[in-house]
Enzyme design. Structure first.
Site, PDB file in Angstrom:
ATOM      1  N   ASP A 167       0.832  -1.215   0.000  1.00 26.86           N
ATOM      2  CA  ASP A 167       0.000   0.000   0.000  1.00 26.86           C
ATOM      3  C   ASP A 167       0.859   1.255   0.000  1.00 26.86           C
ATOM      4  O   ASP A 167       0.663   2.151   0.809  1.00 26.86           O
ATOM      5  CB  ASP A 167      -0.936  -0.006   1.216  1.00 26.86           C
ATOM      6  N   TYR A 199      -2.188   4.372  -6.235  1.00 21.94           N
ATOM      7  CA  TYR A 199      -3.389   5.098  -5.783  1.00 21.94           C
ATOM      8  C   TYR A 199      -3.840   6.147  -6.800  1.00 21.94           C
ATOM      9  O   TYR A 199      -4.499   7.117  -6.449  1.00 21.94           O
ATOM     10  CB  TYR A 199      -3.180   5.719  -4.391  1.00 21.94           C
ATOM     11  N   ASN A 233      -6.878  -3.615  -4.418  1.00 23.37           N
ATOM     12  CA  ASN A 233      -8.116  -2.998  -4.911  1.00 23.37           C
ATOM     13  C   ASN A 233      -7.843  -1.714  -5.700  1.00 23.37           C
ATOM     14  O   ASN A 233      -8.603  -1.368  -6.603  1.00 23.37           O
ATOM     15  CB  ASN A 233      -9.087  -2.712  -3.767  1.00 23.37           C
ATOM     16  N   HIS A 318      -3.866  -9.521  -0.879  1.00 22.56           N
ATOM     17  CA  HIS A 318      -4.071  -8.125  -0.487  1.00 22.56           C
ATOM     18  C   HIS A 318      -4.966  -7.944   0.749  1.00 22.56           C
ATOM     19  O   HIS A 318      -4.582  -7.268   1.694  1.00 22.56           O
ATOM     20  CB  HIS A 318      -4.617  -7.311  -1.659  1.00 22.56           C
ATOM     21  N   HIS A 328     -11.621  -2.150   6.818  1.00 22.65           N
ATOM     22  CA  HIS A 328     -11.678  -3.340   5.952  1.00 22.65           C
ATOM     23  C   HIS A 328     -11.942  -4.602   6.765  1.00 22.65           C
ATOM     24  O   HIS A 328     -11.467  -5.683   6.416  1.00 22.65           O
ATOM     25  CB  HIS A 328     -10.385  -3.481   5.138  1.00 22.65           C
ATOM     26  N   HIS A 355      -3.578  -3.798   2.469  1.00 25.25           N
ATOM     27  CA  HIS A 355      -4.940  -3.261   2.490  1.00 25.25           C
ATOM     28  C   HIS A 355      -5.242  -2.404   3.724  1.00 25.25           C
ATOM     29  O   HIS A 355      -5.731  -1.290   3.602  1.00 25.25           O
ATOM     30  CB  HIS A 355      -5.946  -4.403   2.353  1.00 25.25           C
ATOM     31  N   HIS A 357      -4.032  -0.048   6.543  1.00 22.01           N
ATOM     32  CA  HIS A 357      -2.850   0.815   6.588  1.00 22.01           C
ATOM     33  C   HIS A 357      -2.273   0.878   7.988  1.00 22.01           C
ATOM     34  O   HIS A 357      -2.304   1.914   8.678  1.00 22.01           O
ATOM     35  CB  HIS A 357      -3.205   2.201   6.053  1.00 22.01           C
TER      36      HIS A 357
HETATM   37 FE   FE2 Z   1      -6.202  -1.904  -0.473  1.00 24.32          FE
END
Ligand code: FE2
Length: 467
Positions: A167, A199, A233, A318, A328, A355, A357
Site C-alpha cells: 500500500d 493510488y 483494490n 491483499h 476493511h 490493504h 494501513h
Molecule cells: Fe487496499
C-alpha cells in the site's frame, strides 16, 4: 439418547473453553508507541522523485520482476514518452564483455481522456544464478544502464532476504518508507509487494499521470531489484462512469508477471520459486469460489510445492484474513473460508497481506472447524497454521488505520498503527529472522521481530507469547 448427546456436547464445549483458556493465556500486544499526528499528503508533481530523465524519449519508470519460475529470467519494463523507440534490452554479466540482446514488445493503452506512453516489456532468459548483470534500455545518448543480481539456484538451505512493502502510494510517508527500506542494514534483495501501488484511482478520473509519477518515484529500487507484484483494490480501476469497464487495465499494461510459468491463466495469481522460498501470489479481487480458475489453480499448485527443495512456503495476498483494525474488517473473510483449510493442511509458513494501513502480526491460528451447525467458529492456536502479517503500512495518502477493535483479539500477537516495512531473512531450511521497522526509528531498529521456525523442518512453537 438426547441426554447422552447433550452431555457429550457440554463436555466438548467445556473442554474447548478450557483449551482456549490454556492456549490463549497470553494475550497480544497493542504497541504503546505514540506517533506525531500528521496528515498524510501526496508529494507534489514537481517533486524531485518524480523527475523524468533528461533527453528525447529517454526510458523512464524502469522496473524488473522475476521472469520465469526459478529465477533465471527477468522481465524488464520501462516507458518511453515521445515515441515507441526500441524495445531491445542489452545485457551482460559483470565478468563478461559479451553483450547480449533480447527483443521485447511495446504497447500503449487509453484510459478515459488519458493515453499512456509507450510501455515496453522484455524478458531476458537463460541467466546464470547468483550473478550480477548490467542492462541497458533506450538508444543513443538517452540510453540508461542499470543492474541486478540473479538469485542463487533454488535449494533447501539457500539463505535469501526479502523485503516487504504494501500500500505504498506516493506521499511523503511513502518516500520515507522506501528510503527506510533502502537504508536497512539488512539488505533486502527482492521486494514482496502486497498490492496497492500508485493510488492513481483516488484522483479525478483515475488520473493515470499518477501511474507515471509512481513508476518514476519507485524506479530507484524497482530498476535494481525485482518487485514481486500482488494486485490490490487500487489496481482494479473499474470506472463505468468513465466508460472504463475492464478491471485492472492500467496495472496489467504496466506490470507484467510470469504467471504462465506456473500454469496460471491470469496475471493475478501465480507462483515463483526464489532461493529456498516458494511464493504463491493470490488475488483478493478475482473469483476464488469453488470451480473458478483461481480455486482450481491453487488446489493443484499446493500439491506441487516440494518442501525438500523449497522449505519456505509464503503466500501474498491483499485483503488480510486476520485483521483486528476497524478498517476493511472481515473483507478477507470469504477467501479465508475457501482456502484456510488448505493452508493448514499444507503448512504454509507465513501469509503477508496489505490493504489495512497499519501493522499487525497474528499468532499461529486456524479457524477451520466450523461446519454450519457445530458452532465452532473461533480461531484456535494451531502449529500447522501460518502466521498472518498485515504490512499495508507503506504510507499512501489515505493515511493510517488507527482504530482497533477492543479488546485485542487473542489471535492478534502484535499491532501498531505506524508506517513501515518488514524484512524476512531466511537463514536455512529451519530458521528465518523476521523484523518490522517503523519509519520513525533509526535504520537498524526493529519495532517487532521474531524467529520463524519452518513448519516442515522445525515445527516447534515459535510464537512470541511462549518466549
Ligand atoms: Fe487496499
Amino acid at each position: 439418547m438426547g441426554f447422552l448427546g447433550f452431555s457429550w456436547c457440554s463436555a466438548i464445549a467445556v473442554l474447548g473453553l478450557l483449551l482456549n483458556a490454556v492456549v490463549f493465556c497470553n494475550g497480544g500486544t497493542t504497541s504503546a508507541f505514540v506517533r506525531p499526528v500528521e496528515k498524510t499528503v501526496d508529494m507534489p508533481l514537481e517533486s524531485d522523485v518524480f523527475l523524468a530523465p533528461h533527453g528525447y524519449n529517454a526510458p523512464q519508470q524502469v522496473h524488473i520482476t522475476q521472469g520465469d519460475h526459478v529465477g533465471k529470467a527477468v522481465i524488464v519494463s520501462w516507458v518511453t514518452m515521445e515515441e515507441a523507440g526500441s524495445s531491445t534490452v542489452l545485457y551482460w554479466s559483470e565478468n563478461s564483455k559479451n553483450k547480449n540482446k533480447a527483443k521485447g514488445t511495446v504497447g500503449r493503452y487509453k484510459f478515459y481522456s488519458y493515453t499512456s506512453g509507450h510501455i515496453h516489456h522484455c524478458t531476458i532468459k537463460n541467466l546464470e544464478f547468483d550473478t550480477k548483470y548490467y542492462y541497458e534500455v533506450g538508444i543513443g545518448h538517452t540510453a540508461r544502464t542499470f543492474w541486478f543480481t540473479t538469485p542463487p539456484e533454488v535449494g533447501p538451505d539457500v539463505p535469501y532476504t526479502f523485503g516487504l512493502i504494501g500500500d505504498l502510494g506516493q506521499s511523503y510517508d511513502s518516500n520515507k518508507t522506501l528510503t527506510h527500506y533502502e537504508s536497512n542494514p539488512t539488505k533486502g534483495k527482492t521486494v514482496l509487494f502486497v498490492g496497492d501501488l500508485s493510488y492513481a484511482d483516488t484522483y479525478p478520473n483515475h488520473d493515470n499521470e499518477r501511474w507515471d509519477t509512481w513508476g518514476r518515484f519507485v524506479e530507484r529500487s524497482t530498476a535494481y531489484q525485482p518487485w514481486i507484484w500482488t494486485a490490490g483494490n487500487h489496481e482494479i480501476d473499474f470506472a463505468p462512469d468513465l466508460g472504463e469497464t475492464k478491471p485492472f487495465k492500467p496495472f496489467t499494461h504496466r506490470y507484467h508477471v510470469p504467471y504462465k510459468a506456473s500454469n496460471s491463466v491470469a496475471p493475478f495469481w501465480y507462483s515463483i520459486k526464489r532461493a529456498s522460498a516458494y511464493i504463491i501470489v493470490l488475488s483478493s479481487y478475482s473469483a476464488y469460489g469453488k470451480y473458478t480458475p483461481q480455486y482450481q489453480w491453487l488446489l493443484a499448485e499446493l500439491l506441487k510445492v516440494n518442501r525438500s527443495e523449497t522449505p519456505w512456503l509464503i503466500v501474498l495476498l491483499h485483503a488480510p484474513w486476520y485483521n483486528s483494525y476497524n478498517y476493511h474488517y472481515m473483507e478477507g473473510e470469504t477467501m479465508r473460508v475457501m482456502f484456510e483449510p488448505w493452508f493448514v493442511q499444507h503448512k504454509v509458513d507465513v501469509v503477508f497481506a496489505g490493504h489495512v494501513h497499519a501493522y499487525e502480526r497474528s499468532e499461529r491460528v486456524s479457524n477451520i472447524a466450523y461446519n454450519v451447525v457445530n458452532g465452532i467458529c473461533s480461531p484456535v492456536k494451531d502449529q500447522s497454521a501460518p502466521v498472518y502479517i498485515t504490512i499495508g503500512d507503506g504510507g499512501n495518502l489515505e493515511g493510517l488505520a488507527t482504530n482497533m477493535t477492543e479488546p485485542q483479539p487473542k489471535y492478534s500477537a502484535f499491532r501498531e498503527a505506524s508506517f513501515g516495512h518488514a524484512i524476512f531473512d531466511i537463514k536455512n531450511r529451519t530458521h528465518a529472522y523476521y523484523s518490522w521497522h517503523r519509519n520513525q526509528d533509526g535504520n537498524a531498529v526493529e519495532a517487532d521481530s521474531l524467529w520463524f521456525f519452518n513448519r516442515i523442518w522445525h515445527q516447534v512453537d515459535d510464537s512470541t507469547s511462549t518466549h
